[in-house]
Design a protein around this motif. Structure first.
Motif, PDB file in Angstrom:
ATOM      1  N   ARG A  22      33.724  34.882  44.927  1.00 24.38           N
ATOM      2  CA  ARG A  22      33.889  36.133  45.337  1.00 24.38           C
ATOM      3  C   ARG A  22      35.071  37.178  44.484  1.00 24.38           C
ATOM      4  NH1 ARG A  22      34.750  38.534  50.824  1.00 24.38           N
ATOM      5  NH2 ARG A  22      34.603  40.089  50.446  1.00 24.38           N
ATOM      6  N   LEU A  23      35.195  36.195  43.544  1.00 25.53           N
ATOM      7  CA  LEU A  23      36.880  36.721  42.833  1.00 25.53           C
ATOM      8  C   LEU A  23      35.251  37.082  40.916  1.00 25.53           C
ATOM      9  CD1 LEU A  23      39.685  36.881  41.740  1.00 25.53           C
ATOM     10  CD2 LEU A  23      39.546  34.853  40.399  1.00 25.53           C
ATOM     11  N   LEU A  24      34.376  36.659  40.933  1.00 24.59           N
ATOM     12  CA  LEU A  24      33.841  36.073  39.651  1.00 24.59           C
ATOM     13  C   LEU A  24      33.385  37.357  39.529  1.00 24.59           C
ATOM     14  CD1 LEU A  24      32.949  35.207  36.834  1.00 24.59           C
ATOM     15  CD2 LEU A  24      31.737  33.886  38.284  1.00 24.59           C
ATOM     16  N   LEU A  25      32.246  37.696  41.308  1.00 26.10           N
ATOM     17  CA  LEU A  25      31.841  38.911  41.295  1.00 26.10           C
ATOM     18  C   LEU A  25      32.450  40.081  40.911  1.00 26.10           C
ATOM     19  CD1 LEU A  25      28.799  40.036  42.286  1.00 26.10           C
ATOM     20  CD2 LEU A  25      30.164  40.054  44.412  1.00 26.10           C
ATOM     21  N   GLY A  26      33.125  40.237  41.768  1.00 31.73           N
ATOM     22  CA  GLY A  26      34.712  41.591  41.559  1.00 31.73           C
ATOM     23  C   GLY A  26      34.540  41.884  40.078  1.00 31.73           C
ATOM     24  N   ALA A  27      35.469  40.363  39.524  1.00 32.19           N
ATOM     25  CA  ALA A  27      35.790  40.892  37.997  1.00 32.19           C
ATOM     26  C   ALA A  27      34.700  41.239  37.251  1.00 32.19           C
ATOM     27  CB  ALA A  27      36.042  38.862  37.432  1.00 32.19           C
ATOM     28  N   TYR A  28      33.281  40.415  37.496  1.00 32.70           N
ATOM     29  CA  TYR A  28      32.009  41.694  37.061  1.00 32.70           C
ATOM     30  C   TYR A  28      31.642  42.966  37.236  1.00 32.70           C
ATOM     31  CZ  TYR A  28      29.901  37.635  34.250  1.00 32.70           C
ATOM     32  OH  TYR A  28      30.373  35.850  33.597  1.00 32.70           O
ATOM     33  N   LEU A  29      32.100  43.547  38.948  1.00 37.08           N
ATOM     34  CA  LEU A  29      32.180  44.715  39.502  1.00 37.08           C
ATOM     35  C   LEU A  29      33.180  45.358  38.567  1.00 37.08           C
ATOM     36  CD1 LEU A  29      31.285  46.852  41.514  1.00 37.08           C
ATOM     37  CD2 LEU A  29      32.732  45.675  42.379  1.00 37.08           C
TER      38      LEU A  29
END
Length: 88
Positions: A22-29
């Motif tokens: 989820r951290l990776l997803l949020g960073a991309y967001l």
């Protein structure tokens, strides 16, 4: 010097609920919103630059509002030792 990006980092940690995927997803967001701002300026889109510069922070506020709606789910995702003192 974080230039105000510290709040985005804190939101990213809360959004990720201490889960790497989820951290990776949020960073991309959040980075996607920042890149969108830069590309819109480069393409000459007729939008005030102040509005475009505020987009990452608007996304931050929206994410915080959305994840804080369900307090039970938010508490369930917290680490067990969060807020406890460390004694050796």
């Amino acid at each position: 010097m974080v230039a105000g990006r510290g709040w985005i980092a804190i939101t990213l940690v809360v959004f990720a609920a201490w889960k790497p995927a989820r951290l990776l997803l949020g960073a991309y967001l959040f980075d996607g919103v920042t890149i969108l701002q830069l590309h819109a300026q480069a393409l000459g889109i007729n939008v005030p630059t102040e509005f475009l510069a505020a987009l990452p922070y608007v996304a931050t506020i929206l994410v915080l509002v959305l994840i804080s709606r369900d307090k039970k789910l938010l508490k369930m995702n917290l680490p067990a030792s969060l807020g406890k003192t460390f004694l050796s």
